[in-house]
Design a protein around this motif. Structure first.
Motif, PDB file in Angstrom:
ATOM      1  N   VAL A 211      30.753  39.901  46.905  1.00  7.16           N
ATOM      2  CA  VAL A 211      31.410  41.228  47.008  1.00  7.16           C
ATOM      3  C   VAL A 211      32.855  41.069  47.850  1.00  7.16           C
ATOM      4  CG1 VAL A 211      31.615  43.348  48.018  1.00  7.16           C
ATOM      5  CG2 VAL A 211      29.585  42.564  46.857  1.00  7.16           C
TER       6      VAL A 211
ATOM      7  N   LEU B  84      35.299  39.041  45.540  1.00  5.10           N
ATOM      8  CA  LEU B  84      35.757  40.060  44.597  1.00  5.10           C
ATOM      9  C   LEU B  84      36.729  41.006  45.074  1.00  5.10           C
ATOM     10  CD1 LEU B  84      35.670  41.603  41.500  1.00  5.10           C
ATOM     11  CD2 LEU B  84      33.824  43.121  42.744  1.00  5.10           C
TER      12      LEU B  84
ATOM     13  N   THR C  50      31.653  49.415  50.857  1.00  4.06           N
ATOM     14  CA  THR C  50      30.971  48.820  49.482  1.00  4.06           C
ATOM     15  C   THR C  50      29.717  48.376  49.723  1.00  4.06           C
ATOM     16  OG1 THR C  50      33.174  48.465  48.664  1.00  4.06           O
ATOM     17  CG2 THR C  50      31.366  47.442  47.667  1.00  4.06           C
TER      18      THR C  50
ATOM     19  N   LEU D  26      30.838  48.527  42.369  1.00  7.12           N
ATOM     20  CA  LEU D  26      31.633  47.502  42.466  1.00  7.12           C
ATOM     21  C   LEU D  26      32.931  48.180  41.674  1.00  7.12           C
ATOM     22  CD1 LEU D  26      29.687  44.169  42.095  1.00  7.12           C
ATOM     23  CD2 LEU D  26      30.761  45.264  44.176  1.00  7.12           C
TER      24      LEU D  26
ATOM     25  N   ALA E 199      36.363  47.743  43.399  1.00  8.71           N
ATOM     26  CA  ALA E 199      37.375  46.812  42.972  1.00  8.71           C
ATOM     27  C   ALA E 199      38.010  46.832  41.756  1.00  8.71           C
ATOM     28  CB  ALA E 199      36.477  45.478  42.822  1.00  8.71           C
TER      29      ALA E 199
ATOM     30  N   GLY F  71      30.791  44.989  36.745  1.00  8.53           N
ATOM     31  CA  GLY F  71      30.149  45.047  38.143  1.00  8.53           C
ATOM     32  C   GLY F  71      28.654  45.071  38.096  1.00  8.53           C
TER      33      GLY F  71
END
Length: 174
Positions: free
Chosen positions: A70, A73, A86, A139, A143, A150
């Motif tokens: 994560v 990303l 997140t 996600l 992002a 995701g």
């Protein structure tokens, strides 16, 4: 606390994302603590061959792979400030989804092959799909990627964590 649980439930229902979770490390630690306890119980019941230390290592491996992925990303998307909310959302929602998964796993151990077992197995697959969709949605919002991307990343995290864990703690067939 109840408001936080309700907010996590709203994330599970794909109505909101992690954006309203405070970016505070103490929140992340609290969510991880709940996840650690619930996940630990899940591992103890599903892998009785593992001792407490091995179970804890398994949880840390999965959590570490998730956190590194994560963070990578979010770094790629240049939004690392979203890391704490997140991961808090991922740990919090995972804690919620693990509860029916524990029940489903326990029911699988109690029933013999047949229609009921197929139904319970189907429920487990639905819960897995739901969990992948939840993480995909988290996600996606954090992002700016698609929910499918995701979800695929969440699946990849699980596969990598499982492979590492099985390499360290192989299954003992009985």
């Amino acid at each position: 606390m109840w408001q936080i649980i309700l907010y996590l439930w709203q994330i599970c229902l794909l109505r909101v994302g992690p954006e309203k979770i405070p970016a505070r490390w103490n929140f992340l630690a609290t969510f991880f603590g709940f996840y650690f306890l619930i996940s630990g119980f899940s591992i103890i019941t599903s892998r009785p061959d593992l001792n407490l230390f091995s179970g804890a290592v398994t949880i840390f491996i999965g959590s570490g792979v998730a956190a590194v992925t994560v963070f990578g990303l979010l770094s790629l998307k240049q939004v690392t400030n979203r890391f704490v909310p997140t991961m808090s959302a991922i740990f919090g929602t995972n804690s919620i989804i693990l509860l029916p998964m524990i029940v489903t796993s326990a029911m699988m151990e109690l029933v013999d092959a047949g229609t009921l077992r197929l139904l319970i197995d189907a429920i487990a697959w639905v819960l897995l799909g739901w969990w992948l969709t939840i993480v995909g949605s988290i996600l996606s919002r954090a992002a700016t990627i698609s929910v499918l991307q995701g979800a695929m990343l969440a699946f990849l995290i699980e596969v990598i964590s499982l492979l590492i864990t099985l390499k360290i703690f192989p299954l003992n067939p009985q």
